[in-house]
Scaffold this motif. Sequence first.
Motif, mmCIF file in Angstrom:
data_model
loop_
_atom_site.group_PDB
_atom_site.id
_atom_site.type_symbol
_atom_site.label_atom_id
_atom_site.label_comp_id
_atom_site.label_asym_id
_atom_site.label_seq_id
_atom_site.Cartn_x
_atom_site.Cartn_y
_atom_site.Cartn_z
ATOM 1 N N ASN A 2 66.049 19.541 39.793
ATOM 2 C CA ASN A 2 67.441 19.381 39.392
ATOM 3 C C ASN A 2 68.210 18.557 40.413
ATOM 4 O OD1 ASN A 2 67.143 20.950 37.077
ATOM 5 N ND2 ASN A 2 67.503 22.833 38.216
ATOM 6 N N LYS A 3 69.060 17.687 39.899
ATOM 7 C CA LYS A 3 69.855 16.812 40.768
ATOM 8 C C LYS A 3 71.333 17.114 40.587
ATOM 9 C CE LYS A 3 66.474 13.159 40.565
ATOM 10 N NZ LYS A 3 66.183 11.767 40.297
ATOM 11 N N PHE A 4 72.144 16.739 41.580
ATOM 12 C CA PHE A 4 73.592 16.881 41.472
ATOM 13 C C PHE A 4 74.249 15.596 41.971
ATOM 14 C CE2 PHE A 4 72.682 18.272 45.780
ATOM 15 C CZ PHE A 4 73.684 17.678 46.519
ATOM 16 N N MET A 5 75.508 15.403 41.581
ATOM 17 C CA MET A 5 76.267 14.242 42.024
ATOM 18 C C MET A 5 77.747 14.620 42.084
ATOM 19 S SD MET A 5 76.590 10.314 40.584
ATOM 20 C CE MET A 5 75.649 10.751 39.194
ATOM 21 N N VAL A 52 76.840 22.305 50.943
ATOM 22 C CA VAL A 52 75.688 21.410 50.915
ATOM 23 C C VAL A 52 75.050 21.360 52.297
ATOM 24 C CG1 VAL A 52 76.587 19.992 49.030
ATOM 25 C CG2 VAL A 52 77.097 19.354 51.393
ATOM 26 N N THR A 53 73.791 20.941 52.317
ATOM 27 C CA THR A 53 73.045 20.776 53.555
ATOM 28 C C THR A 53 72.592 19.332 53.647
ATOM 29 O OG1 THR A 53 72.269 23.049 53.354
ATOM 30 C CG2 THR A 53 71.104 21.643 54.911
ATOM 31 N N THR A 84 67.412 22.907 45.752
ATOM 32 C CA THR A 84 66.166 23.509 46.199
ATOM 33 C C THR A 84 66.372 25.016 46.323
ATOM 34 O OG1 THR A 84 66.673 23.330 48.557
ATOM 35 C CG2 THR A 84 65.559 21.454 47.534
ATOM 36 N N SER A 85 65.310 25.747 46.482
ATOM 37 C CA SER A 85 65.375 27.192 46.709
ATOM 38 C C SER A 85 64.536 27.533 47.929
ATOM 39 C CB SER A 85 64.857 27.960 45.503
ATOM 40 O OG SER A 85 65.684 27.733 44.390
ATOM 41 N N TYR A 95 67.307 31.902 48.041
ATOM 42 C CA TYR A 95 68.622 31.284 48.209
ATOM 43 C C TYR A 95 68.566 29.866 47.658
ATOM 44 C CZ TYR A 95 69.714 35.187 51.252
ATOM 45 O OH TYR A 95 69.932 36.454 51.741
ATOM 46 N N ASP A 96 69.596 29.493 46.911
ATOM 47 C CA ASP A 96 69.696 28.129 46.381
ATOM 48 C C ASP A 96 70.374 27.237 47.399
ATOM 49 O OD1 ASP A 96 68.515 28.818 43.980
ATOM 50 O OD2 ASP A 96 70.419 29.378 43.072
#
Length: 107
Positions: A2-5, A52-53, A84-85, A95-96
């Motif tokens: 899964n991606k995010f933006m 975010v990391t 990621t988890s 943890y997500d």
Amino acid sequence: MNKFMFEGSVLSNVQERATTNGSFMTAKVTDRRVVTDELGNVKSLFNCSRFVTIYSPEIIAKINAHISATNETEFMVNASGVFTSTLSAKTNKWYDNQVVNELTIAE
């Protein structure tokens, strides 16, 4: 995967952290959208805030350089990455994470 933006979102709460495996950065990305009608009345509000990391040394250097040059602790960015988890060995819980792998500073 899964991606995010996030586009035109505010980066804040930036903290650089050091571990025995190297350094990384954590931050909060907040996206706020207000939709108005032609008379200026608010039709809808959208707020999304995520931690975010950042592991990329290049992105960490870019953020640090921007903060040093401008003294801004909150600024607009375009960021994308992957979810990621991680399984914690201490708590045995999943943890997500949202890991940023691309970031530009929005003007």
